[in-house]
Design an enzyme around this catalytic site. Sequence first.
Site, PDB file in Angstrom:
ATOM      1  N   ASP A  73       0.966  -1.098  -0.022  1.00  9.55           N
ATOM      2  CA  ASP A  73      -0.051  -0.002  -0.080  1.00  9.55           C
ATOM      3  C   ASP A  73       0.969   1.287  -0.122  1.00  9.55           C
ATOM      4  O   ASP A  73       0.438   2.373  -0.221  1.00  9.55           O
ATOM      5  CB  ASP A  73      -0.813   0.141   1.127  1.00  9.55           C
ATOM      6  CG  ASP A  73       0.041  -0.117   2.694  1.00  9.55           C
ATOM      7  OD1 ASP A  73       0.585  -1.122   2.686  1.00  9.55           O
ATOM      8  OD2 ASP A  73      -0.302   0.573   3.280  1.00  9.55           O
ATOM      9  N   ASP A 133       4.899   8.081   0.809  1.00  8.85           N
ATOM     10  CA  ASP A 133       4.289   7.863   2.031  1.00  8.85           C
ATOM     11  C   ASP A 133       5.783   7.730   2.936  1.00  8.85           C
ATOM     12  O   ASP A 133       6.374   6.742   3.174  1.00  8.85           O
ATOM     13  CB  ASP A 133       3.641   6.266   2.196  1.00  8.85           C
ATOM     14  CG  ASP A 133       2.018   6.707   1.983  1.00  8.85           C
ATOM     15  OD1 ASP A 133       1.820   7.734   1.604  1.00  8.85           O
ATOM     16  OD2 ASP A 133       1.395   5.446   2.509  1.00  8.85           O
TER      17      ASP A 133
END
Length: 521
Positions: free
Chosen positions: A275, A285
């Site tokens: 993810d 991220d």
Amino acid sequence: MLHGVYLDRFVAELPGDHSGNGQPRAVPGVCYSLVQPTPVRAARLLAWNASLAQQLGFDAPAPDDPSLQVLVGNALAPGMRPYAARYGGHQFGNWAGQLGDGRAITLGELCLADGRVRELQLKGAGQTPYSRFADGRAVLRSSLREYLCSEAMHALGVPTTRALSLLATGEGVVRDMFYDGRPESEPGAIVCRVAPSFVRFGNFEIHAAEQEIDVLRRLLEWVIRHHFPQFAPGTERIADSRRYADWFREVCERTAIMVAHWMRVGFVHGVMNTDNMSILGLTIDYGPYGWLEGYEPGWTPNTTDASGRRYCYGNQPQIALWNLARLASALLPLVEDKAALQDGLEHYRATFAAQHQLMFAAKLGLRSLDRPEDEVLLADLLGLLQASETDMTLFFRGLGNLEGREALTLALYSPDALDAEQAARWDAWLARYAQRCEAQGESNEVRRERMNAHNPLYVPRNYLAQQAIDAATQGDVGPLQTLLQVLERPYSEQTGCDAYAAKRPEWARHKAGCSALSCSS
Ligand code: AMP
Ligand code: MG
């Protein structure tokens, strides 16, 4: 007021949850949920990215500018239709089910003057249906780290998402930073991050896992249409299955290039869950990431990963391949020719090997590593760097600009601990290296230039980031601003900036935030 032309392609063209139900829950059959950011008490600007803003067509905000309210989620600009994306993911090797944007909220897709599109996303803007058990917020330390590192990576030439702004929210966020049962209130902050798209491997995985094959196909066609038009159906009739496999191969290639860059600059992502893997091959991220100080393939900054070291520096190329294999699995329902997906994975391997070789050749100042003895030359060097705790950044930079032994001494964490045997091995390696350079028949000047273009002098060392955080927490963003400025030109020596190109001081070796980070953010 962050005025611009905002598109809503993701929202308008894909199935979504328009219920307005913000309750954390499973949201089957959709690619996103429409959400509203949760307002915060106060917006205070800590960092503004003037050069990115200019590309986006935004002016620097005045202290009372309404734009600031948009950047913390207190207001929307005309045309924005905020949403949280639904995705799943493999975390630390295991399927974790639905995850999704639990605290990231996309404001809209900004259409630039030249037709390119940039997604604007707030991180820490409040709860969404994907927040699971968490609060939807982000603390200053992790937000500052994301802003700082993504911009440093951009300047280093590493594919990455960008950061437009960092704002304090005036609210406290409670975190148990060390996971030791001592939660504390920390200052909250929000980053506005920017990328062509934040779609991840996990966006595909969730639909495959839930047998939502029609949605899977629609998402893939959407991604291709808007971000990989070269694989869109054209006049030439190519089977969908073929187009999808070709697209997958492209994702493999981009991922390989990204990870090769990580290895070149000594970046450790820290949480390479599927993810956290961008479909565009961007570093995405920024969490408990870190930068190699002493060259150590087994090093991971992530305390959650300290025992398994799944995401340590040296494993990153393998893990990216593993993640790509998970993406391939998710595509299986759409691609008849399984071997074609296998070819994509093979292409990752070949591209990574070639890129890694090219980049490390350049780091050594060599045109290529094409001689039979070159592979050993590099492997021996990496072994020596590791065995004698040598600062990766300083060593490679020094090797281009200084006499070999001098470069080594400056980069060793314990120059006095080098025993006679190690010293002899180093001398032998430096002699072989000098010979290899000689054989290339180039001037030192040309070699030095090549090396300085690939070996940064300034990287966002873990402790430098922590110092900027400590000051910002006390209300002083000066150190952050200076650090950002230095990192804008990582390959150019800047006067008065020696402190930013120094070895990690001893006090920072085991200090929290400087060497080890928890996932708490
Ligand atoms: P990460 O490991 O940070 O990539 O996060 C994994 C998942 O947890 C993602 O779906 C995040 O959106 C979610 N998440 C992480 N922190 C929070 C938070 N404070 N509030 C809500 N969701 C979160
Ligand atoms: Mg994430």
